[in-house]
Scaffold this active site. Structure first.
Site, short mmCIF file in Angstrom:
data_model
loop_
_atom_site.label_atom_id
_atom_site.label_comp_id
_atom_site.label_asym_id
_atom_site.label_seq_id
_atom_site.Cartn_x
_atom_site.Cartn_y
_atom_site.Cartn_z
N HIS A 1 0.83 -1.20 0.00
CA HIS A 1 0.00 0.00 0.00
C HIS A 1 0.87 1.25 0.00
O HIS A 1 2.05 1.23 0.36
CB HIS A 1 -0.93 0.02 1.21
CG HIS A 1 -0.19 -0.08 2.51
ND1 HIS A 1 0.53 0.97 3.05
CD2 HIS A 1 -0.05 -1.12 3.37
CE1 HIS A 1 1.08 0.60 4.18
NE2 HIS A 1 0.75 -0.66 4.40
N ASP B 1 3.72 -4.82 3.39
CA ASP B 1 5.17 -5.03 3.38
C ASP B 1 5.54 -6.42 3.85
O ASP B 1 6.40 -7.09 3.26
CB ASP B 1 5.86 -3.97 4.23
CG ASP B 1 5.21 -3.75 5.60
OD1 ASP B 1 4.15 -4.36 5.86
OD2 ASP B 1 5.75 -2.97 6.40
#
Length: 479
Positions: free
Chosen positions: A82, A338
């Site tokens: 994101h 991540d």
């Protein structure tokens, strides 16, 4: 996202030359250098923010980002983190406690490295912004996502005929979904509302292997992660310096760490951060390494089970590559977190240090520098190349890994054009080395045992836009 090389930008703009042209052999004057001898990438604060700060391209090996002249990209498989966001609520709590100590001295004039506080305000307007993707400033998360989609339209637009409906995939988390939507708008443009089909994949554990966010709840290798202190000696030095300049704050090394976390998020929402200069370059180097340790031991190769988690994506993408664009399709854009990308890299066996990272000192030169791996908006792109024969390689199909717009050689398999890996070799290596996710993580037999959504997807556009207001601290996973 692609950026023109600073090395050749001036020349290219002035002459219209290729970005990789070296310009005239004879300088305009005897004092003019064809190439700058100053390289300051290592000093960029963006490389020492860990995974908290704005996106920056990976430091490359000098391999051309464009496909070799003998090759054409015929399939792309990307997973993107994101975009830039505000701190999480838990980080926000620690930040606010550290700031309370800073403000506790009730001074009207801060001194030294904190003199800017006389005019500074916290960049999080209120607690409802925690977790949200940023929308302000030049590093804004939604802007990052849109620009990335636009850049990839220029790079990979030839893989879409402008008519078919293309599915793309997001994990079911608020800011990830919004990143996917903005990327889609950037890539598909006016056609986004009709020719893109967002598929939202739940982050629930019951999805098993059919997920962009597989879990390993039976993980038995978390001891080091659970005992990380997030401290290095440089933080004590910073605390002593700031306390001496503004007596009464009584900051600890832990407070310094939390203030640096706050600083590392500020550029996500603002064009400038005075907090950067409140700490020295050496202190930022230490901060970046502490973040490296977090990812390495908690979501990377320092946890022996993470390769199995990443094997879900690596194995499914291998199937796509071998099926090829005619059978499977050409464009596979995916969006997650991540800590979903780092296990994939572990499964692929790239960027693995020769030995575990030490906890008491910075391991300079190790390949696991997280600012180069998963900054905000970081992404791993797998390219399938269809290549003609050259003097060095045969006609055939090859694979290239691209991490944050820098080509990442696949270990020793670099015999193909542009240091790519023959698909047959890539397949053999992964088939030999990929661990089994369901066995390693003891996945319930009642849960899906493999990733299937790339083949079983919807082509409706009903999820392309949000249909409800943004909630306070939005970010909870959707079932």
């Amino acid at each position: 996202m692609p950026r023109t090389s600073l090395l050749t930008l001036a020349c290219a703009l002035a002459t219209g030359a290729s970005a990789f042209s070296y310009g005239a052999a004879i300088p305009q004057s005897t004092q003019e250098k064809q190439f700058s001898q100053e390289f300051r990438d290592g000093y960029s604060i963006l490389k020492h923010y860990g995974g908290n700060g704005p996106y920056s391209e990976r430091v490359s090996y000098g391999i051309a980002r464009d496909p070799p002249t003998s090759c054409e990209v015929d399939q792309v498989i990307m997973v993107k983190r994101h975009g830039e966001r505000y701190p999480s609520p838990s980080a926000g709590k620690d930040i606010e406690e550290a700031l309370a100590k800073v403000y506790s001295i009730n001074t009207t004039e801060y001194k030294g490295d904190l003199a800017f506080l006389n005019d500074w305000t916290y960049y999080v307007p209120n607690e409802c912004y925690y977790n949200a993707e940023t929308t302000s400033g030049p590093y804004a998360g939604l802007l990052d996502a849109y620009n990335h989609g636009n850049d990839y339209k220029a790079r990979y637009g030839h893989l879409w005929n402008g008519e078919t409906v293309v599915p793309f995939f997001s994990s079911g988390y608020g800011r990830v979904i919004e990143t996917a939507r903005k990327f889609g708008e950037g890539f598909f443009g006016y056609n986004y509302s009709t020719n893109a089909a967002l598929n939202i994949i739940s982050e629930s554990e019951v999805m098993g292997a059919d997920s962009l966010t597989p879990t390993c709840d039976t993980d038995n290798d978390q001891t080091t992660c659970d005992n990380l202190t997030y401290q290095l000696p440089q933080f004590k030095v910073a605390a002593a310096r700031l306390n001496s300049q503004n007596p009464g704050m009584n900051l600890t090394a832990s407070d310094v760490y939390n203030l640096m976390v706050m600083a590392s998020f500020e550029l996500n929402a603002r064009p400038f951060s005075n907090w950067i200069n409140a700490f020295t370059q050496d202190e930022w180097v230490s901060f970046g390494y502490v973040e490296d340790l977090n990812y390495y031991y908690c979501a990377g190769p320092g946890d022996k089970n993470m390769a199995a988690v990443g094997a879900v994506y690596a194995n499914a993408s291998l199937t796509l590559l071998n099926q090829g664009p005619k059978e499977a399709g050409s464009l596979f854009f995916n969006f997650a977190h991540d800590t979903n990308i780092t296990p994939i890299l572990a499964a692929l066996g790239v960027l693995i240090p020769n030995e575990d990272l030490p906890l008491d000192r910075v391991a300079f030169g190790n390949p696991y520098s997280i600012g180069n791996i998963v900054p905000m908006g970081g992404h791993l792109t797998i390219e399938r190349l269809s290549c003609q024969a050259t003097a060095l390689s045969d006609e055939g199909t090859y694979v290239r890994l691209v991490l944050n717009e820098a080509v990442l050689p696949f270990n020793d398999c670099t015999s193909g054009p542009g240091y790519s890996c023959p698909l047959a070799n890539y397949t053999s290596i992964l088939n030999k080395n990929l661990p089994d996710y369901t066995t390693t993580c003891n996945v319930s037999a009642s849960y899906p045992q493999y990733l299937s959504f790339w083949w079983n997807y919807n082509t409706t556009t009903e999820l392309n836009y949000r249909s409800s207001p943004i909630a306070c601290q939005e970010g909870d996973a959707m079932d």
